[in-house]
Design a protein around this motif. Structure first.
Motif, PDB file in Angstrom:
ATOM      1  N   GLY A 138       0.816  -1.224   0.000  1.00 26.00           N
ATOM      2  CA  GLY A 138       0.000   0.000   0.000  1.00 26.00           C
ATOM      3  C   GLY A 138       0.839   1.259   0.000  1.00 26.00           C
ATOM      4  O   GLY A 138       0.316   2.348   0.252  1.00 26.00           O
ATOM      5  N   TYR A 139       2.135   1.119  -0.303  1.00 27.59           N
ATOM      6  CA  TYR A 139       3.028   2.268  -0.264  1.00 27.59           C
ATOM      7  C   TYR A 139       3.004   3.038  -1.585  1.00 27.59           C
ATOM      8  O   TYR A 139       2.684   2.501  -2.646  1.00 27.59           O
ATOM      9  CB  TYR A 139       4.451   1.810   0.023  1.00 27.59           C
ATOM     10  N   LEU A 140       3.386   4.294  -1.466  1.00 26.55           N
ATOM     11  CA  LEU A 140       3.590   5.163  -2.626  1.00 26.55           C
ATOM     12  C   LEU A 140       5.086   5.282  -2.872  1.00 26.55           C
ATOM     13  O   LEU A 140       5.851   5.550  -1.935  1.00 26.55           O
ATOM     14  CB  LEU A 140       2.991   6.558  -2.367  1.00 26.55           C
ATOM     15  N   TYR A 141       5.482   5.091  -4.112  1.00 26.81           N
ATOM     16  CA  TYR A 141       6.894   5.214  -4.477  1.00 26.81           C
ATOM     17  C   TYR A 141       7.026   6.368  -5.473  1.00 26.81           C
ATOM     18  O   TYR A 141       6.311   6.435  -6.471  1.00 26.81           O
ATOM     19  CB  TYR A 141       7.399   3.906  -5.097  1.00 26.81           C
ATOM     20  N   ARG A 142       7.967   7.251  -5.168  1.00 28.82           N
ATOM     21  CA  ARG A 142       8.135   8.468  -5.987  1.00 28.82           C
ATOM     22  C   ARG A 142       9.591   8.641  -6.410  1.00 28.82           C
ATOM     23  O   ARG A 142      10.307   9.497  -5.917  1.00 28.82           O
ATOM     24  CB  ARG A 142       7.673   9.708  -5.224  1.00 28.82           C
ATOM     25  N   GLY A 143      10.054   7.798  -7.308  1.00 23.93           N
ATOM     26  CA  GLY A 143      11.375   7.977  -7.882  1.00 23.93           C
ATOM     27  C   GLY A 143      12.510   7.398  -7.096  1.00 23.93           C
ATOM     28  O   GLY A 143      13.673   7.679  -7.397  1.00 23.93           O
ATOM     29  N   GLN A 144      12.234   6.568  -6.116  1.00 21.46           N
ATOM     30  CA  GLN A 144      13.316   5.920  -5.372  1.00 21.46           C
ATOM     31  C   GLN A 144      12.805   4.589  -4.822  1.00 21.46           C
ATOM     32  O   GLN A 144      11.608   4.352  -4.740  1.00 21.46           O
ATOM     33  CB  GLN A 144      13.811   6.802  -4.233  1.00 21.46           C
ATOM     34  N   GLY A 145      13.743   3.707  -4.445  1.00 19.15           N
ATOM     35  CA  GLY A 145      13.364   2.369  -4.003  1.00 19.15           C
ATOM     36  C   GLY A 145      12.609   2.341  -2.696  1.00 19.15           C
ATOM     37  O   GLY A 145      11.877   1.389  -2.412  1.00 19.15           O
ATOM     38  N   LYS A 146      12.730   3.379  -1.903  1.00 20.67           N
ATOM     39  CA  LYS A 146      12.066   3.414  -0.604  1.00 20.67           C
ATOM     40  C   LYS A 146      10.709   4.086  -0.738  1.00 20.67           C
ATOM     41  O   LYS A 146      10.599   5.206  -1.200  1.00 20.67           O
ATOM     42  CB  LYS A 146      12.930   4.175   0.403  1.00 20.67           C
ATOM     43  N   GLY A 147       9.680   3.383  -0.296  1.00 18.02           N
ATOM     44  CA  GLY A 147       8.341   3.930  -0.390  1.00 18.02           C
ATOM     45  C   GLY A 147       7.919   4.648   0.887  1.00 18.02           C
ATOM     46  O   GLY A 147       8.646   4.733   1.869  1.00 18.02           O
ATOM     47  N   GLU A 148       6.691   5.153   0.864  1.00 17.78           N
ATOM     48  CA  GLU A 148       6.123   5.853   2.008  1.00 17.78           C
ATOM     49  C   GLU A 148       4.681   5.416   2.198  1.00 17.78           C
ATOM     50  O   GLU A 148       3.980   5.109   1.225  1.00 17.78           O
ATOM     51  CB  GLU A 148       6.195   7.368   1.790  1.00 17.78           C
ATOM     52  N   PRO A 149       4.201   5.335   3.438  1.00 20.60           N
ATOM     53  CA  PRO A 149       2.813   4.929   3.673  1.00 20.60           C
ATOM     54  C   PRO A 149       1.859   5.818   2.886  1.00 20.60           C
ATOM     55  O   PRO A 149       2.000   7.036   2.865  1.00 20.60           O
ATOM     56  CB  PRO A 149       2.648   5.124   5.179  1.00 20.60           C
ATOM     57  N   PHE A 150       0.883   5.192   2.238  1.00 16.31           N
ATOM     58  CA  PHE A 150      -0.016   5.969   1.381  1.00 16.31           C
ATOM     59  C   PHE A 150      -1.470   5.530   1.512  1.00 16.31           C
ATOM     60  O   PHE A 150      -2.354   6.338   1.769  1.00 16.31           O
ATOM     61  CB  PHE A 150       0.443   5.841  -0.074  1.00 16.31           C
ATOM     62  N   GLY A 151      -1.731   4.226   1.318  1.00 21.48           N
ATOM     63  CA  GLY A 151      -3.105   3.756   1.345  1.00 21.48           C
ATOM     64  C   GLY A 151      -3.174   2.279   1.659  1.00 21.48           C
ATOM     65  O   GLY A 151      -2.175   1.642   2.015  1.00 21.48           O
ATOM     66  N   PRO A 152      -4.352   1.689   1.505  1.00 17.21           N
ATOM     67  CA  PRO A 152      -4.510   0.264   1.788  1.00 17.21           C
ATOM     68  C   PRO A 152      -3.843  -0.591   0.724  1.00 17.21           C
ATOM     69  O   PRO A 152      -3.606  -0.147  -0.389  1.00 17.21           O
ATOM     70  CB  PRO A 152      -6.024   0.077   1.777  1.00 17.21           C
ATOM     71  N   THR A 153      -3.535  -1.827   1.086  1.00 22.57           N
ATOM     72  CA  THR A 153      -3.046  -2.776   0.094  1.00 22.57           C
ATOM     73  C   THR A 153      -4.204  -3.150  -0.835  1.00 22.57           C
ATOM     74  O   THR A 153      -5.361  -2.848  -0.551  1.00 22.57           O
ATOM     75  CB  THR A 153      -2.512  -4.041   0.780  1.00 22.57           C
ATOM     76  N   PHE A 154      -3.884  -3.793  -1.936  1.00 21.95           N
ATOM     77  CA  PHE A 154      -4.954  -4.265  -2.807  1.00 21.95           C
ATOM     78  C   PHE A 154      -4.619  -5.656  -3.316  1.00 21.95           C
ATOM     79  O   PHE A 154      -3.455  -6.064  -3.361  1.00 21.95           O
ATOM     80  CB  PHE A 154      -5.249  -3.302  -3.958  1.00 21.95           C
ATOM     81  N   VAL A 180      -7.853   7.358  -2.857  1.00 17.58           N
ATOM     82  CA  VAL A 180      -6.953   6.962  -1.765  1.00 17.58           C
ATOM     83  C   VAL A 180      -6.153   8.155  -1.275  1.00 17.58           C
ATOM     84  O   VAL A 180      -5.985   8.373  -0.076  1.00 17.58           O
ATOM     85  CB  VAL A 180      -6.011   5.835  -2.241  1.00 17.58           C
ATOM     86  N   GLY A 181      -5.652   8.946  -2.208  1.00 19.11           N
ATOM     87  CA  GLY A 181      -4.863  10.111  -1.851  1.00 19.11           C
ATOM     88  C   GLY A 181      -4.280  10.771  -3.078  1.00 19.11           C
ATOM     89  O   GLY A 181      -4.361  10.251  -4.190  1.00 19.11           O
ATOM     90  N   SER A 182      -3.687  11.931  -2.855  1.00 19.63           N
ATOM     91  CA  SER A 182      -3.048  12.684  -3.937  1.00 19.63           C
ATOM     92  C   SER A 182      -1.743  13.261  -3.433  1.00 19.63           C
ATOM     93  O   SER A 182      -1.508  13.349  -2.214  1.00 19.63           O
ATOM     94  CB  SER A 182      -3.973  13.797  -4.436  1.00 19.63           C
ATOM     95  N   PHE A 183      -0.899  13.705  -4.369  1.00 19.70           N
ATOM     96  CA  PHE A 183       0.387  14.281  -4.010  1.00 19.70           C
ATOM     97  C   PHE A 183       0.889  15.125  -5.174  1.00 19.70           C
ATOM     98  O   PHE A 183       0.452  14.945  -6.313  1.00 19.70           O
ATOM     99  CB  PHE A 183       1.409  13.195  -3.656  1.00 19.70           C
ATOM    100  N   PRO A 184       1.799  16.073  -4.928  1.00 18.73           N
ATOM    101  CA  PRO A 184       2.243  17.007  -5.979  1.00 18.73           C
ATOM    102  C   PRO A 184       2.850  16.293  -7.173  1.00 18.73           C
ATOM    103  O   PRO A 184       3.593  15.311  -7.026  1.00 18.73           O
ATOM    104  CB  PRO A 184       3.286  17.865  -5.257  1.00 18.73           C
ATOM    105  N   LYS A 185       2.514  16.796  -8.343  1.00 18.75           N
ATOM    106  CA  LYS A 185       3.070  16.264  -9.589  1.00 18.75           C
ATOM    107  C   LYS A 185       4.406  16.956  -9.837  1.00 18.75           C
ATOM    108  O   LYS A 185       4.464  18.045 -10.393  1.00 18.75           O
ATOM    109  CB  LYS A 185       2.108  16.510 -10.742  1.00 18.75           C
ATOM    110  N   GLU A 186       5.474  16.304  -9.480  1.00 18.07           N
ATOM    111  CA  GLU A 186       6.806  16.887  -9.613  1.00 18.07           C
ATOM    112  C   GLU A 186       7.527  16.402 -10.873  1.00 18.07           C
ATOM    113  O   GLU A 186       8.631  16.863 -11.173  1.00 18.07           O
ATOM    114  CB  GLU A 186       7.634  16.542  -8.368  1.00 18.07           C
TER     115      GLU A 186
END
Length: 459
Positions: A138-154, A180-186
């Motif tokens: 359920g993690y969000l990954y943004r350009g690196q191998g380490k993710g961050e808590p974001f939402g439920p698993t599926f 589930v959530g949103s985040f800046p489009k970088e």
């Protein structure tokens, strides 16, 4: 549509810039084609079988499903595949979904966006210029191998969506129809909808919009546009400004009866119109312009000619002017409207033949003459000439020519287009420029006819 060579507006009131005037009266279909041409983009429709990791096989012949068939040994054994086209950018938002038909052994499937040069054996979000929402944690990954808590698993049976909001410049993800959530489009540049499978028997099916989404994407778009509308409504304008803009439009085109009804229904004092800059020269010959418009819109071209010779002889003194050509053409068209083919031929030989070699009138002349070639001209490619819009087009030309006879006229180009239309054109140009400079040329631009049609559908 009328086409002719571009020319500047000369001082002679009988010589009107035909090209600029004609642009006001394109049909709805033509306006739609203009908007489409400005914002035309291919849309994702299937998965790209060529540019992929190859660690899966395609379950369906329509290239909408994948299943993992490789043996997972390390992080580079990912079955990743992009859409055949990047996400369209010239709109409010873009969205697609995938259904997890089988979560496989570990449920390591994911969804997101990647750039064109993305390493096709890595999960979206594990490499720079990509992002992904992963099912196993359920993690969000943004350009690196380490993710961050974001939402439920599926897992199996879940419908997961990924979108780009070009208004807020954000990515967002959904699960089973809920955000589930949103985040800046970088991430800048072109982005491809991307899915990935990573453990035995994982199977995914994508939906690029051919089937209904689990998420109400249309409602999402509506809410985003409503937010923009609310922001616009909060803008502080000079008191009575919108009243004077509308009033100037009615004055400009000689809609005297509508103007009187508008004034009677308005709470704004009209006595200050001159102070606000929307009176004066636009009130010139208002009743005459109203009468001329009525004659033309009713098809009584002979009366329009007669009144012009009586009231404004300079407008029709040159029989080779645009005004005379348009009136003669419309008189010919009125014969066709009434099925008077013999009268149309006689009138055409007497009054239209002399314009044949005038390049400025070539397109309209050709279309007008072509009306004789069809058994049902209203159903032909030149049938637009029989529409009421063509009468309006001619009426606008006469209106502009009469306004140009005003001895106190300060802005001759102001005869061609109203203040309201200038503002709307400026708004279109500004939104296109803003999109180009500030938002990486992303997002929907303002087009009046498209927005009006959208608002009518929403109503």
């Amino acid at each position: 549509m009328v086409k002719c060579e571009e020319s500047s507006m000369p001082s002679d009131p009988g010589r009107i810039d035909l090209t600029r005037l004609a642009a006001r009266w394109r049909s709805e279909a033509e306006w739609a084609s203009v908007d489409s041409a400005l914002d035309a983009e291919p849309e994702p429709s299937e998965l790209n079988t060529l540019n992929s990791s190859g660690l899966f096989h395609f379950v369906s012949p329509d290239k909408m499903s994948v299943r993992y068939v490789a043996s997972q040994h390390h992080g580079h054994d990912v079955g990743v595949v992009q859409a055949n086209y990047p996400a369209p950018t010239k709109r409010t938002a873009y969205y697609f979904e995938m259904t997890v038909k089988n979560a496989g052994e570990k449920g390591q499937c994911s969804i997101g966006f990647t750039t064109e040069g993305f390493k096709m054996r890595r999960q979206p979000g594990w490499e720079a210029s990509s992002c992904g929402y992963h099912g196993d944690d359920g993690y969000l990954y943004r350009g690196q191998g380490k993710g961050e808590p974001f939402g439920p698993t599926f897992t199996s049976g879940d419908k997961i969506g990924a979108g780009i909001n070009y208004v807020s410049q954000e990515f967002f993800f959904t699960k089973n129809g809920n955000i589930v959530g949103s985040f800046p489009k970088e991430i800048k540049g072109v982005l491809y909808p991307t899915i990935a499978v990573h453990s035995q028997n994982e199977e995914l099916t994508v939906n690029f919009g051919k089937e209904p989404f689990a998420f109400d994407f249309e409602a999402y778009i509506y809410e985003e546009k409503l937010k923009l509308q609310l922001v616009a409504e909060k803008a502080q304008l000079q008191s009575g400004l919108t009243h004077w803009i509308v009033r100037s439009y009615l004055l400009h085109y000689g809609y005297q009866d509508t103007l009187e009804s508008f004034e009677n229904a308005s709470e704004v004092n009209s006595s200050s119109a001159q102070v606000n800059g929307f009176g004066g020269q636009l009130e010139y010959a208002l009743n005459h312009r109203k009468v001329l418009r009525q004659f033309i819109n009713s098809g009584d071209i002979d009366s329009a000619f007669q009144k012009l010779r009586e009231w404004y002889p300079s407008v029709v003194q040159d029989d080779n002017s645009v005004v005379c050509f348009l009136l003669h053409s419309q008189r010919f068209i009125e014969h066709i409207r009434r099925g008077e083919l013999e009268a149309a031929v006689i009138y055409g030989r007497a009054h239209l033949a002399k314009y044949y070699n005038n390049k400025a009138f070539n397109s309209l002349w050709t279309d007008t003459a072509a009306l004789l070639a069809y058994g049902k001209p209203s159903d032909s490619s030149v049938g637009y000439l029989l529409d009421s819009r063509q009468r309006e087009f001619v009426a606008d030309a006469i209106n502009s020519a009469v306004l140009a006879t005003n001895p106190n006229l300060k802005d001759q180009e102001g005869c061609m287009i109203s203040c309201l239309e200038k503002l709307l054109r400026q708004l279109t140009v500004c939104t296109l420029e803003r999109r180009s400079l500030a938002d990486d040329d992303q997002g929907e631009a303002f087009f009046l006819h498209r927005d009006l049609n959208c608002q009518s559908r929403l109503a």
